[in-house]
Motif scaffolding. Structure first.
Motif, short mmCIF file in Angstrom:
data_model
loop_
_atom_site.label_atom_id
_atom_site.label_comp_id
_atom_site.label_asym_id
_atom_site.label_seq_id
_atom_site.Cartn_x
_atom_site.Cartn_y
_atom_site.Cartn_z
N GLU A 17 28.08 -42.29 1.06
CA GLU A 17 29.40 -42.08 0.46
C GLU A 17 30.19 -41.29 1.48
O GLU A 17 29.71 -40.28 1.99
CB GLU A 17 29.24 -41.32 -0.87
N LYS B 110 42.49 -33.11 -4.69
CA LYS B 110 41.14 -33.58 -4.35
C LYS B 110 40.12 -32.64 -4.99
O LYS B 110 40.24 -31.43 -4.88
CB LYS B 110 40.99 -33.61 -2.83
N MET C 11 22.40 -36.34 -10.79
CA MET C 11 23.39 -37.40 -10.95
C MET C 11 23.21 -38.17 -12.26
O MET C 11 24.09 -38.91 -12.67
CB MET C 11 23.34 -38.35 -9.76
N HIS D 33 38.98 -40.78 -11.62
CA HIS D 33 39.59 -40.41 -10.36
C HIS D 33 40.23 -41.64 -9.71
O HIS D 33 39.89 -42.77 -10.04
CB HIS D 33 38.60 -39.74 -9.41
N SER E 59 39.03 -40.18 -1.91
CA SER E 59 37.78 -39.97 -2.64
C SER E 59 36.62 -40.50 -1.81
O SER E 59 36.82 -41.22 -0.83
CB SER E 59 37.81 -40.74 -3.97
N GLY E 60 35.41 -40.19 -2.22
CA GLY E 60 34.23 -40.73 -1.55
C GLY E 60 34.25 -42.25 -1.64
O GLY E 60 34.28 -42.81 -2.73
N CYS F 268 28.60 -35.58 -6.23
CA CYS F 268 27.27 -35.69 -5.64
C CYS F 268 26.28 -34.84 -6.41
O CYS F 268 26.65 -33.87 -7.07
CB CYS F 268 27.27 -35.22 -4.19
N GLY F 269 25.02 -35.20 -6.29
CA GLY F 269 23.95 -34.38 -6.84
C GLY F 269 23.44 -33.44 -5.77
O GLY F 269 23.27 -33.83 -4.63
N PRO G 213 44.66 -39.18 -12.16
CA PRO G 213 43.80 -38.05 -11.86
C PRO G 213 43.67 -37.86 -10.34
O PRO G 213 44.02 -38.76 -9.58
CB PRO G 213 42.46 -38.44 -12.49
N PRO G 214 43.14 -36.72 -9.89
CA PRO G 214 43.00 -36.48 -8.44
C PRO G 214 41.97 -37.41 -7.79
O PRO G 214 41.17 -38.05 -8.48
CB PRO G 214 42.48 -35.03 -8.38
N ALA G 215 42.00 -37.46 -6.44
CA ALA G 215 40.91 -38.06 -5.69
C ALA G 215 39.67 -37.18 -5.92
O ALA G 215 39.80 -35.99 -6.22
CB ALA G 215 41.25 -38.11 -4.20
N ARG G 216 38.47 -37.76 -5.78
CA ARG G 216 37.29 -36.98 -6.16
C ARG G 216 36.04 -37.53 -5.50
O ARG G 216 35.95 -38.74 -5.24
CB ARG G 216 37.12 -37.03 -7.67
N THR G 217 35.08 -36.66 -5.22
CA THR G 217 33.74 -37.08 -4.83
C THR G 217 32.76 -36.33 -5.72
O THR G 217 32.92 -35.14 -5.97
CB THR G 217 33.47 -36.75 -3.35
N MET H 204 22.59 -35.90 0.12
CA MET H 204 22.68 -35.46 -1.27
C MET H 204 22.24 -36.60 -2.17
O MET H 204 22.12 -37.74 -1.72
CB MET H 204 24.12 -35.12 -1.63
N GLN H 205 22.09 -36.26 -3.44
CA GLN H 205 21.76 -37.30 -4.42
C GLN H 205 23.02 -38.10 -4.72
O GLN H 205 24.05 -37.53 -5.09
CB GLN H 205 21.25 -36.61 -5.68
N LEU H 206 22.97 -39.42 -4.54
CA LEU H 206 24.13 -40.27 -4.81
C LEU H 206 23.87 -41.09 -6.07
O LEU H 206 22.76 -41.15 -6.58
CB LEU H 206 24.42 -41.18 -3.61
N ARG H 207 24.93 -41.76 -6.53
CA ARG H 207 24.82 -42.49 -7.78
C ARG H 207 24.78 -43.99 -7.51
O ARG H 207 25.20 -44.46 -6.46
CB ARG H 207 26.05 -42.15 -8.63
N LEU I 66 36.42 -44.71 -14.14
CA LEU I 66 36.06 -43.34 -13.77
C LEU I 66 37.35 -42.51 -13.63
O LEU I 66 38.38 -43.04 -13.24
CB LEU I 66 35.28 -43.32 -12.45
N VAL J 115 28.07 -38.43 3.40
CA VAL J 115 26.93 -38.05 2.57
C VAL J 115 25.96 -39.23 2.53
O VAL J 115 26.36 -40.35 2.22
CB VAL J 115 27.37 -37.68 1.14
N ASN K 202 31.72 -36.73 -16.64
CA ASN K 202 32.94 -37.55 -16.64
C ASN K 202 33.66 -37.56 -17.98
O ASN K 202 34.88 -37.57 -18.04
CB ASN K 202 32.60 -39.00 -16.25
N GLU L 285 33.99 -39.62 2.65
CA GLU L 285 35.36 -39.24 2.27
C GLU L 285 36.08 -38.71 3.50
O GLU L 285 35.44 -38.31 4.48
CB GLU L 285 35.35 -38.19 1.16
#
Lengths: 135, 106
Positions: free
Chosen positions: A127, B56, B64, A27, A40-41, B88-89, B82-86, A118-121, A25, A88, B71, A129
């Motif tokens: 999740e 971030k 989702m 990140h 990150s989360g 969500c849907g 790459p940056p840190a990231r979250t 929220m909707q998670l994957r 991924l 989340v 991506n 952070e």
């Protein structure tokens, strides 16, 4: 006079917890800049296997916060230096159970926190952070 | 769209808009992601920063199930690491498919 800050990617000591990189991924698990760490989360990954672990929500929150602690410690910080947390949840009705476990990890002077659903994957139940002080 | 405070730039949640007209450019999750990140690059460079100084990111998606489509485009914009990231849907207004906000080093 203003020093130019640089980004440093955080690598967990346990490579099995480098979930985003392992899953290809785009990140990293965290970035340190100057005095701050941005994570990150974090998700419920079993540190023994690197696999997602989807037990009861209490277990998922415990795993996720343990992984957050590991990530911070890998960067020379710790849970007691966390400033702000976003929690989340996939299911808002897990709030009370999340909170019960959360308090075990932040027993005194907990950080600022916001929690919502929220909707998670990937079927993750939570999740989490944070932003923390480095060092 | 963005506020600088000390060493950091805080960027609002960006949606897919035409940078010349300011009109919305609705499309697929992939095309909206592309438009947003192209606009972000321009915005950061105008502020003396750049995509490789993003720390971030928060990505909000209308579903989702679209995460892989986001991506694929996203990965092309950010050099390693790459940056840190979250991600969500969320329920987004007005048919918007993607919102991206971030914290950046000035």
């Amino acid at each position: 006079m203003t020093e130019k800050l640089e980004r440093v990617a955080i690598t967990p000591r346990n490579p099995l917890l480098n979930a985003s990189r392992a899953g290809n991924l785009p990140h990293v698990p965290g970035i340190r800049v100057g005095d701050y760490i941005f994570l990150s989360g974090m998700v419920p990954v079993d540190p023994q296997t690197g696999e997602r672990s989807h037990g009861p929500i209490a277990e998922q929150v415990r795993l996720t916060l343990s992984n957050m602690a590991h990530m911070l410690e890998s960067a020379g910080s710790s849970l007691d230096r966390v400033l702000r947390v976003h929690v989340v949840l996939a299911d808002i009705s897990d709030m009370a159970e999340m909170d019960r476990v959360y308090r075990e990890f932040f027993p005194v002077d907990p950080p600022a926190r916001t929690a919502w659903s929220m909707q998670l994957r990937f079927g993750n139940g939570c999740e989490i952070e944070c932003v923390a002080l480095a060092g | 769209m963005a506020v600088r405070g000390g060493a950091f730039i805080f960027v609002s949640g960006l949606t897919a808009i035409d940078p010349h007209t300011g009109e919305r450019r609705p499309g697929t999750t992939a095309s909206e992601t592309h438009q947003i990140l192209a606009n972000l690059r321009q915005l950061l460079e105008a502020a003396g920063s750049s995509l490789d100084r993003v720390v971030k990111v928060n990505v909000l998606l209308h579903s989702m199930l679209e995460a892989p489509n986001m991506n694929e485009v996203y990965a092309r914009f950010f050099p390693e690491p790459p940056p840190a990231r979250t991600v969500c849907g969320a329920r987004l207004p007005d048919g918007i498919k993607v919102i991206i906000e971030c914290t950046v080093l000035a």
